[in-house]
Design an enzyme around this catalytic site. Structure first.
Site, PDB file in Angstrom:
ATOM      1  N   HIS A 264       0.812  -1.214   0.000  1.00 55.20           N
ATOM      2  CA  HIS A 264       0.000   0.000   0.000  1.00 55.20           C
ATOM      3  C   HIS A 264       0.847   1.267   0.000  1.00 55.20           C
ATOM      4  O   HIS A 264       0.459   2.292   0.541  1.00 55.20           O
ATOM      5  CB  HIS A 264      -0.941   0.007   1.214  1.00 55.20           C
ATOM      6  N   ASP A 457      -6.603   9.480  14.887  1.00 56.08           N
ATOM      7  CA  ASP A 457      -6.652  10.542  13.890  1.00 56.08           C
ATOM      8  C   ASP A 457      -7.640  11.644  14.235  1.00 56.08           C
ATOM      9  O   ASP A 457      -7.908  12.524  13.427  1.00 56.08           O
ATOM     10  CB  ASP A 457      -6.990   9.964  12.512  1.00 56.08           C
ATOM     11  N   GLY A 458      -8.213  11.610  15.441  1.00 59.63           N
ATOM     12  CA  GLY A 458      -9.032  12.707  15.931  1.00 59.63           C
ATOM     13  C   GLY A 458     -10.475  12.710  15.487  1.00 59.63           C
ATOM     14  O   GLY A 458     -11.189  13.690  15.743  1.00 59.63           O
ATOM     15  N   SER A 511     -13.153   2.690  11.601  1.00 58.16           N
ATOM     16  CA  SER A 511     -13.215   1.340  12.165  1.00 58.16           C
ATOM     17  C   SER A 511     -14.286   1.222  13.227  1.00 58.16           C
ATOM     18  O   SER A 511     -14.931   0.176  13.353  1.00 58.16           O
ATOM     19  CB  SER A 511     -11.850   0.960  12.744  1.00 58.16           C
ATOM     20  N   ASP A 626      -8.266   4.499  25.764  1.00 58.11           N
ATOM     21  CA  ASP A 626      -8.626   4.315  24.367  1.00 58.11           C
ATOM     22  C   ASP A 626      -9.990   4.956  24.116  1.00 58.11           C
ATOM     23  O   ASP A 626     -10.955   4.691  24.845  1.00 58.11           O
ATOM     24  CB  ASP A 626      -8.683   2.827  24.028  1.00 58.11           C
ATOM     25  N   PRO A 627     -10.117   5.802  23.098  1.00 53.83           N
ATOM     26  CA  PRO A 627     -11.393   6.508  22.888  1.00 53.83           C
ATOM     27  C   PRO A 627     -12.546   5.559  22.569  1.00 53.83           C
ATOM     28  O   PRO A 627     -13.686   5.806  22.965  1.00 53.83           O
ATOM     29  CB  PRO A 627     -11.103   7.452  21.723  1.00 53.83           C
TER      30      PRO A 627
END
Length: 649
Positions: A264, A457-458, A511, A626-627
């Site tokens: 990739h 990544d916010g 995700s 972890d969010p």
């Protein structure tokens, strides 16, 4: 003239940056030294300019697929879903694969009799959506079920997994096989897991032949898994690639190459000095065949038989590829490994990247006869290499129809439905609990975003908020008379869970959205297909939660301790199962909430082993939960409060 020992390279002023591994007869007579890593510096020369013969970057995938199908009348293109499939359905198990574009001829070039039934194409280096995959399943299924062959990348696993669960809701038998053949990453560095690389093509070919000969879905799946377990791959590159409309993905020093890279556009595991074809072939094959405890993935016994695939990553000349094939064969022979079949060519590329990957398929003695027959079965696809056999057809190393009108109808999202009153007590409890969870996620957006700016990544807070708002738009609470109305059938849990998944799919990306959809779809399948009418809802919900959590672990690949939402979900599921039989409902809810909070809070002290956080320094993560796990905690707390407030004592 250069001396025989000099290593020649083209200058940047000569245009091409793609010169591969010059073979020197004097050097080749000397013992091959291990390739040593070098350090990156800030003075890398510019790579390729990114020039491409295209029209618009946004149209490259669609126009390329149109050209492929135009030249192969046995294929049809579902242009809306970017699915290429066989024009005529076969009375066999359907084999479906795919992923991001930019790997051509993979994956659409392997659609044909004896290989794939359909290929699903995302944007360049981006996973296709579950809707696209579902369209491929429905368009290829002929009653024998479908096998999904997926390379081990989180996006592919999630989207193919979600589509598989939805296909099951529609009565289609589906199995999924994940291929992870990367041998470059030591076990001590495994985070998101081994990547799926060009060895996946062996799974396509052998499983495709097994399906073509009439084996059942279960049998074809077993063959695919056995092949996947016996494949290993390592790649090397001299140049990066550039996504259409973008600059090159990374830089390489003039006399270096990248060893142990994916497909990739990412750089390799290490940057090493440019070497000869002999040295490179040996270095890559040594990694594939390594028996070191930190990198042993593939075991080939002495005198064992293998198939070899030397794959052009896109920009390597056929002249160089032939040299590399020759060196690989000589080296394997020196190790008393018999190469029973050899294939080479541009088969799973990384756009214009100048490089090559070596894939080895170990063929266990008990599979020699069958797998050889499957490898030799003629195919009609354009991507599999044509082998020139002898006059008896033996292989011995010793001696366009643009059929958009035929496009398969795929799910179009959430159908418009009227708001109906929720009738049952349990349905009202369900609806109010869902609403409570949605409200708390909207309120928590800033906190979740701040956590994700550190760990990802916010976009986590916004993603959950958009999903919550989409669900609330399907709910209405009236005071006079007190009533809950919804387009979601909360009186029927199985149907409601499925509908919730469709509601959030278009609004909740990333995700987290895919994982929640998989949870909801799998829990829905449990209610619709496995639950007994004699079971009380108190017994059904813990089991449905467990099924959903297990599906997240299966398709997402995460376990407890990886610093993901799984760290909150597994304790929740286990607590519900442990307490359902002996505790009161309120006690069971309290214990489940406490277990979820402990699991989510524990992520603040963890290093990440999965997801984007796995690429971030552990010290930076310390103290920040972890969010995704935090979002699960907040939802569970809100659901428990709502249920306790509305339960009859």
């Amino acid at each position: 003239m250069s001396s025989p020992s000099a290593r020649v390279t083209r200058s940047a002023s000569q245009g091409s940056q793609c010169q591969l591994l010059f073979f020197n007869p004097i050097q080749s007579a000397q013992p091959v030294q291990p390739v040593q890593p070098v350090q990156h510096t800030a003075h890398a020369r510019p790579m390729s300019s990114g020039k491409k013969l295209i029209n618009l970057p946004a149209k490259v995938v669609d126009e390329s697929l149109a050209g492929l199908v135009a030249g192969n009348p046995g294929l049809v293109l579902d242009a809306e879903n970017r699915v290429v499939r066989l024009k005529k359905k076969r009375n066999q198990v359907a084999l479906i694969s795919g992923g991001g574009s930019g790997h051509e001829p993979a994956h659409a070039g392997f659609v044909g009799d004896g290989v794939l039934s359909a290929a699903v194409c995302g944007d360049v280096f981006a996973s296709p959506s579950a809707k696209q995959v579902l369209a491929a399943i429905e368009g290829s299924n002929n009653g024998s079920g479908a096998l999904l062959i997926v390379k081990n990348y989180t996006g592919d696993r999630l989207q193919f997994g979600k589509a598989g669960e939805r296909a099951k809701q529609r009565g289609i038998d589906v199995e999924l096989v994940v291929v992870a053949d990367d041998c470059a990453i030591p076990r001590s560095m495994l985070g998101a897991g081994r990547r799926g690389l060009s060895g996946t093509l062996f799974v396509h070919k052998i499983a495709g032949a097994a399906a073509y000969t009439g084996l059942s879905l279960k049998e074809v799946g077993s063959v695919a898994r056995a092949v996947s377990a016996n494949v290993g791959t390592v790649g090397v590159a001299l140049t990066p690639c550039s996504i259409p409309g973008k600059s090159p993905t990374f830089s390489i020093l003039p006399d270096n190459m990248e060893l142990g890279l994916g497909i990739h556009g990412e750089s390799g595991l290490q940057s090493v000095p440019l070497a000869s074809a002999k040295e490179v072939a040996r270095a890559c094959l040594d990694m594939v065949l390594s028996q070191d405890s930190n990198r042993q993935y593939l075991h080939v016994p002495e005198q064992g038989q293998v198939a070899l695939l030397v794959n052009n990553l896109g920009g390597t000349t056929n002249l160089e590829l032939g040299i590399l094939v020759n060196e690989a064969l000589q080296y394997l022979a020196s190790k008393s490994i018999r190469v029973a079949r050899v294939y080479s060519g541009a088969m799973m590329t990384s756009l214009e990247m100048c490089g090559v990957s070596f894939s080895i398929l170990n063929i266990p003695p008990e599979h020699v006869k069958t797998w050889m027959e499957y490898l030799d079965l003629p195919v009609s696809c354009s991507g599999w290499p044509r082998i020139v056999c002898d006059e008896h057809g033996r292989f011995d190393l010793q001696n366009p129809v643009l059929a958009s009108h035929l496009a398969v109808h795929a799910a179009k999202g959430v159908p418009t439905k009227p708001f109906d009153p929720v009738q049952s007590i349990e349905g009202v409890l369900f609806a109010k609990a869902v609403a409570a969870a949605c409200h708390v996620l909207i309120e928590a957006e800033p906190k979740l975003t701040s956590y994700d700016q550190i760990a990802g990544d916010g976009d986590c807070g916004l993603s959950f908020r958009k999903g919550a708002e989409a669900i609330l738009a399907q709910l209405h609470h009236s005071q006079e008379p007190p009533q809950v109305s919804s387009s979601i059938p909360f009186d029927r849990p199985g149907d409601a869970l499925a509908q919730l998944s469709y509601v959030i799919e278009d609004q909740m990306g990333g995700s987290s959205g895919a994982l929640l959809c998989i949870f909801l779809d799998t829990a829905s399948n449990w209610f619709l297909n496995s639950a007994s009418d004699n079971d009380s809802s108190r017994l059904l919900w813990p089991r449905a939660v467990k099924e959903g959590v297990d599906a997240i672990r299966l398709y997402g690949g995460a376990s407890v301790g990886d610093r993901t939402l799984v760290d909150a979900l597994v304790p929740l599921s286990q607590s519900l199962l442990d307490t359902v039989a002996h505790a009161s409902i309120r006690e069971s809810l309290d214990e489940a909430e406490a277990a979820t909070v402990r699991g989510a809070d524990s992520t603040a002290a963890m290093g990440a082993r999965k997801g984007r956080s796995s690429y971030i320094n552990t010290e930076r993560l310390k103290g920040t939960p972890d969010p995704g796990a935090e979002a699960i905690k907040l939802m569970v707390q809100a659901i428990v409060r709502s249920l306790k407030d509305n339960l009859d004592d």
